[in-house]
Design a protein around this motif. Structure first.
Motif, PDB file in Angstrom:
ATOM      1  N   ASP A  87       6.764 -53.769 -29.600  1.00 57.36           N
ATOM      2  CA  ASP A  87       7.019 -53.524 -28.176  1.00 57.36           C
ATOM      3  C   ASP A  87       7.373 -54.851 -27.499  1.00 57.36           C
ATOM      4  O   ASP A  87       6.559 -55.760 -27.438  1.00 57.36           O
ATOM      5  CB  ASP A  87       5.789 -52.904 -27.522  1.00 57.36           C
ATOM      6  CG  ASP A  87       6.026 -52.546 -26.059  1.00 57.36           C
ATOM      7  OD1 ASP A  87       7.186 -52.639 -25.589  1.00 57.36           O
ATOM      8  OD2 ASP A  87       5.056 -52.159 -25.378  1.00 57.36           O
ATOM      9  N   SER A 143       8.597 -54.961 -24.257  1.00 62.33           N
ATOM     10  CA  SER A 143       8.692 -54.715 -22.812  1.00 62.33           C
ATOM     11  C   SER A 143       8.133 -55.890 -22.020  1.00 62.33           C
ATOM     12  O   SER A 143       6.981 -56.305 -22.217  1.00 62.33           O
ATOM     13  CB  SER A 143       7.919 -53.443 -22.439  1.00 62.33           C
ATOM     14  OG  SER A 143       8.456 -52.321 -23.099  1.00 62.33           O
ATOM     15  N   PHE A 178      20.337 -55.763 -27.463  1.00 66.11           N
ATOM     16  CA  PHE A 178      18.987 -55.553 -28.006  1.00 66.11           C
ATOM     17  C   PHE A 178      17.884 -55.766 -26.972  1.00 66.11           C
ATOM     18  O   PHE A 178      17.063 -54.882 -26.743  1.00 66.11           O
ATOM     19  CB  PHE A 178      18.761 -56.482 -29.203  1.00 66.11           C
ATOM     20  CG  PHE A 178      17.434 -56.274 -29.879  1.00 66.11           C
ATOM     21  CD1 PHE A 178      17.248 -55.203 -30.741  1.00 66.11           C
ATOM     22  CD2 PHE A 178      16.366 -57.140 -29.657  1.00 66.11           C
ATOM     23  CE1 PHE A 178      16.020 -54.995 -31.365  1.00 66.11           C
ATOM     24  CE2 PHE A 178      15.138 -56.943 -30.271  1.00 66.11           C
ATOM     25  CZ  PHE A 178      14.971 -55.872 -31.130  1.00 66.11           C
ATOM     26  N   ARG A 237      15.513 -52.859 -24.435  1.00 61.92           N
ATOM     27  CA  ARG A 237      14.089 -52.831 -24.765  1.00 61.92           C
ATOM     28  C   ARG A 237      13.237 -53.487 -23.686  1.00 61.92           C
ATOM     29  O   ARG A 237      12.046 -53.767 -23.896  1.00 61.92           O
ATOM     30  CB  ARG A 237      13.850 -53.510 -26.114  1.00 61.92           C
ATOM     31  CG  ARG A 237      14.750 -52.967 -27.221  1.00 61.92           C
ATOM     32  CD  ARG A 237      14.373 -53.459 -28.583  1.00 61.92           C
ATOM     33  NE  ARG A 237      13.240 -52.704 -29.108  1.00 61.92           N
ATOM     34  CZ  ARG A 237      13.340 -51.503 -29.676  1.00 61.92           C
ATOM     35  NH1 ARG A 237      14.516 -50.925 -29.795  1.00 61.92           N
ATOM     36  NH2 ARG A 237      12.276 -50.890 -30.118  1.00 61.92           N
ATOM     37  N   ASN A 254      18.935 -52.495 -32.621  1.00 66.33           N
ATOM     38  CA  ASN A 254      18.191 -51.748 -31.603  1.00 66.33           C
ATOM     39  C   ASN A 254      17.949 -50.305 -32.034  1.00 66.33           C
ATOM     40  O   ASN A 254      16.860 -49.751 -31.845  1.00 66.33           O
ATOM     41  CB  ASN A 254      18.945 -51.786 -30.277  1.00 66.33           C
ATOM     42  CG  ASN A 254      18.198 -51.089 -29.156  1.00 66.33           C
ATOM     43  OD1 ASN A 254      17.036 -51.379 -28.908  1.00 66.33           O
ATOM     44  ND2 ASN A 254      18.864 -50.148 -28.498  1.00 66.33           N
TER      45      ASN A 254
END
Length: 262
Positions: A90, A92, A147, A151, A258
């Motif tokens: 992750d 983020s 990418f 994300r 991705n």
């Protein structure tokens, strides 16, 4: 009876060591071998320790050529040649620093056309500082757009404080002609187009790899060639086509990366 058991254990250890070596993993087998020379109680203790060591270290080489296993990188289905990543990666809100690109050039193979045929010096087949800087920028733009953006992550120009660091390497890179204008050469023909394998590893703050990938590509013109001296096939090389092809291929690579992750 003890000798037979030791013989059987040694055979099992030998077979296991072969399998482990084929997987690219090096294990110490001294503990298992020493057990046969020890007493019964020591043999039981050594056997248990060996089992723990094997279960902790036994891993399987994934399609990406990296070691994967419990808590490590897991091979992912991808349109790229190889992709492996930790479970549930992750990014983020993360910041990612891209380290300076590493380039390893392909040596000219025996029997290739002589430089004098197309009037080029071998040193001009390597990127100069300006072209390296331009390629670094093109790669970072493709990485961020295809990418990181999807994300929820972003690039940072500062290594200090970055959540992750991406190291990119262009292996077996072949540049058939200079990317800067060369006096007296309006059009260049060579024995091949630009090509190479882009490999990347993403590290967390502790230096642990969380993502690896590789993809082999060709960059530049793919026009019909013609027979050169000695029957070699020649193709036209164009710097504008090289940069256009590089941008397009890098976007495809990072878009494919991705899609490889959930």
């Amino acid at each position: 009876m003890v000798a037979e058991k030791c013989k059987a254990m040694l055979s099992a250890v030998s077979a296991l060591s072969v399998a482990v070596l084929l997987a690219g993993t090096t294990l110490g087998l001294a503990g298992a071998l020493a057990g046969c020379a020890a007493g019964p109680a020591q043999r039981v203790q050594a056997s248990a320790a060996s089992s723990e060591d094997l279960s902790a270290n036994l891993t399987v080489a994934g399609a990406a050529g990296s070691v994967v296993g419990s808590g490590g990188l897991q091979s992912r289905s991808s349109s790229l040649d190889n992709v492996s990543a930790v479970f549930a990666l992750d990014l983020s809100g993360a910041s990612v620093y891209v380290a300076p690109l590493e380039i390893r050039y392909r040596p000219r193979p025996p029997g290739a056309l002589q430089n004098s045929v197309i009037g080029l010096d071998a040193r001009k087949r390597e990127l100069d500082s300006a072209d390296r800087a331009r390629l670094q920028e093109v790669m970072e733009q493709a990485f961020a757009g295809q990418f990181l953006g999807p994300r929820g992550a972003r690039l940072t120009s500062q290594r200090r404080g970055a959540n992750y660091t991406l190291r990119l390497r262009l292996d077996d890179f072949y540049l058939p002609a200079p990317l800067q204008p060369t006096s007296g050469l309006q059009q260049v023909f060579s024995e091949g187009v630009a090509s190479g394998t882009l490999a990347g590893t993403l590290y967390d703050r502790e230096g642990n790899p969380v993502l690896q990938f590789s993809e082999r590509r060709q960059f530049g013109d793919h026009l019909a060639g013609f027979a050169g001296p000695g029957g070699a096939s020649l193709q036209r090389f164009s710097p504008p086509a090289f940069w256009a092809g590089m941008r397009m291929d890098l976007r495809h690579i990072f878009a494919g990366l991705n899609r490889s992750l959930p």
